[in-house]
Design an enzyme around this catalytic site. Sequence first.
Site, PDB file in Angstrom:
ATOM      1  CE  LYS A 134       1.966 -11.054 -18.156  1.00  0.00           C
ATOM      2  NZ  LYS A 134       1.407 -10.494 -19.406  1.00  0.00           N
ATOM      3  CG  HIS A 281      -7.967 -58.915 -11.163  1.00  0.00           C
ATOM      4  ND1 HIS A 281      -6.859 -58.117 -11.314  1.00  0.00           N
ATOM      5  CD2 HIS A 281      -7.495 -60.153 -10.855  1.00  0.00           C
ATOM      6  CE1 HIS A 281      -5.767 -58.839 -11.124  1.00  0.00           C
ATOM      7  NE2 HIS A 281      -6.118 -60.069 -10.834  1.00  0.00           N
TER       8      HIS A 281
END
Length: 528
Positions: A134, A281
Amino acid sequence: MNALISVSDKTGIVEFAQALHALGIHILSTGGTAKLLAEQGLHVTEVAELTGFPEMLDGRVKTLHPKVHGGLLARRDLPEHMAALRRHNIATIDLLVVNLYPFEATVAKPGCTLDDAIENIDIGGPAMVRSAAKNWKDVAVLTDASQYAGVIDEIKAHGWVSDKTRFALSVAAFNRISNYDGAISDYLSSIAYEEGASVPQRSEYPAQSNGRFVKLQDLRYGENPHQTAAFYRDLHPAPGSLVTARQLQGKELSYNNIADADAAWECVKSFEAPACVIVKHANPCGVALGHDALTSYTKAFQTDPTSAFGGIIAFNRPVDKAAAEAISKQFVEVLMAPGYSAEAMEVFKAKANVRVLEIALPAGGATPWAQGRNAQDIKRIGSGLLIQSADNHELQRADLKVVSRLQPSEQQLDDLLFAWKVAKYVKSNAIVFCKDGMTMGVGAGQMSRLDSARIASIKAGHANLSLQGTAVASDAFFPFRDGLDVVVDAGASCVIQPGGSMRDPEVIAAADERGVVMVTTGVRHFRH
């Protein structure tokens, strides 16, 4: 300048601490880490001496103290923060080195008890890491030994760690905490607690699923140009999986390239003999075995030359010059193999846009070709997920049940098993004609199994391939005899299918009537 070191994994920590000491950085440490560093002749201040409070509760409480978290969290640019530190005699901690109790490794061990798992849940480590991360503008936080060398190099070169590096270290720290907490949640929510049970019973599917993935790259677009996309890998990818590929040349991979490449790679590595798979595909349009890469490619391409245009090609053996020259005559989007000869790469240089991927197949094990597979498959639905065990079933000869009066020959059994393996990778409904280790016709993705059978035979006709004496695989049972009649009319002499239909007797009777072999597997291979 102060550094606090508290590590479970001691890899590289002595050398790192020695480098910090040489740079004039004072070292604080805890328990076993402090003892190890002191044994190496380093001056270390134990955290208990810093806090004035001894470690307690078997080490559960040692760093949860204002003199630790105040030193980590104080903002150096806020006078009131610095005044508070002076008022309470708290020194700043500028560098934190923490790696956590080995929770993931502990619960992965056979026979891990719930008590073992709980005792390996780190409390003080994650709390310190969060505090330091932090406050990244003032504190550098290291959570992995791979970060040590780079940080030392920066301090030596510039006197401290750059803002950019501290921010990157902070992100890595929060990611580590997220992954750690996710692993704990996965484990605990998979347990159905029973009083007195030492080794808990675990569900394959925990009450909360916490997926953890690492981004490899942003993609230009998704399945279509109006969609955005990115490519991620598992936190711990399996060896031999597509995400471990090394791109040797060619354009950037697209979303569709990656999806089709995965389909081709998963199929080709399921074969032990030299094999080639061509995908278009998401469906194999040509699969073949051969004594080398060239032979297998030539046969696979022959199945459906039209669909192979612009396809994805995968080999489970290295590609040599002869195979490269044959491949280079066609338009190829992506090529994958465990390796390439230097001569083959010279051939591909003339096709600079072809994406050439090298993927190392795992070595060792009874069936190395089957390694590197996902344990689970995940499908996204609206606001949810479908999670299932992956379809990793491998059919063996002994699993086959001959249900027709006519018995299969050895060659027919070989062809049936080959056809069955291919059908597993074809979108449902799937019908696959094969002969002599080569696909002869592939029918994929139709709403009707009957239409898939017809399409497969039409494809063979377009490629001028005879279906006489072929083996046919159907990924699911024949609900009526009409599908069987279509494949037999096309020339099939033997059929493999799961069985299990209420009309099995009717379909088996039709096989006997038509004079073909039929074997059942008892296993279905839907692929949606």
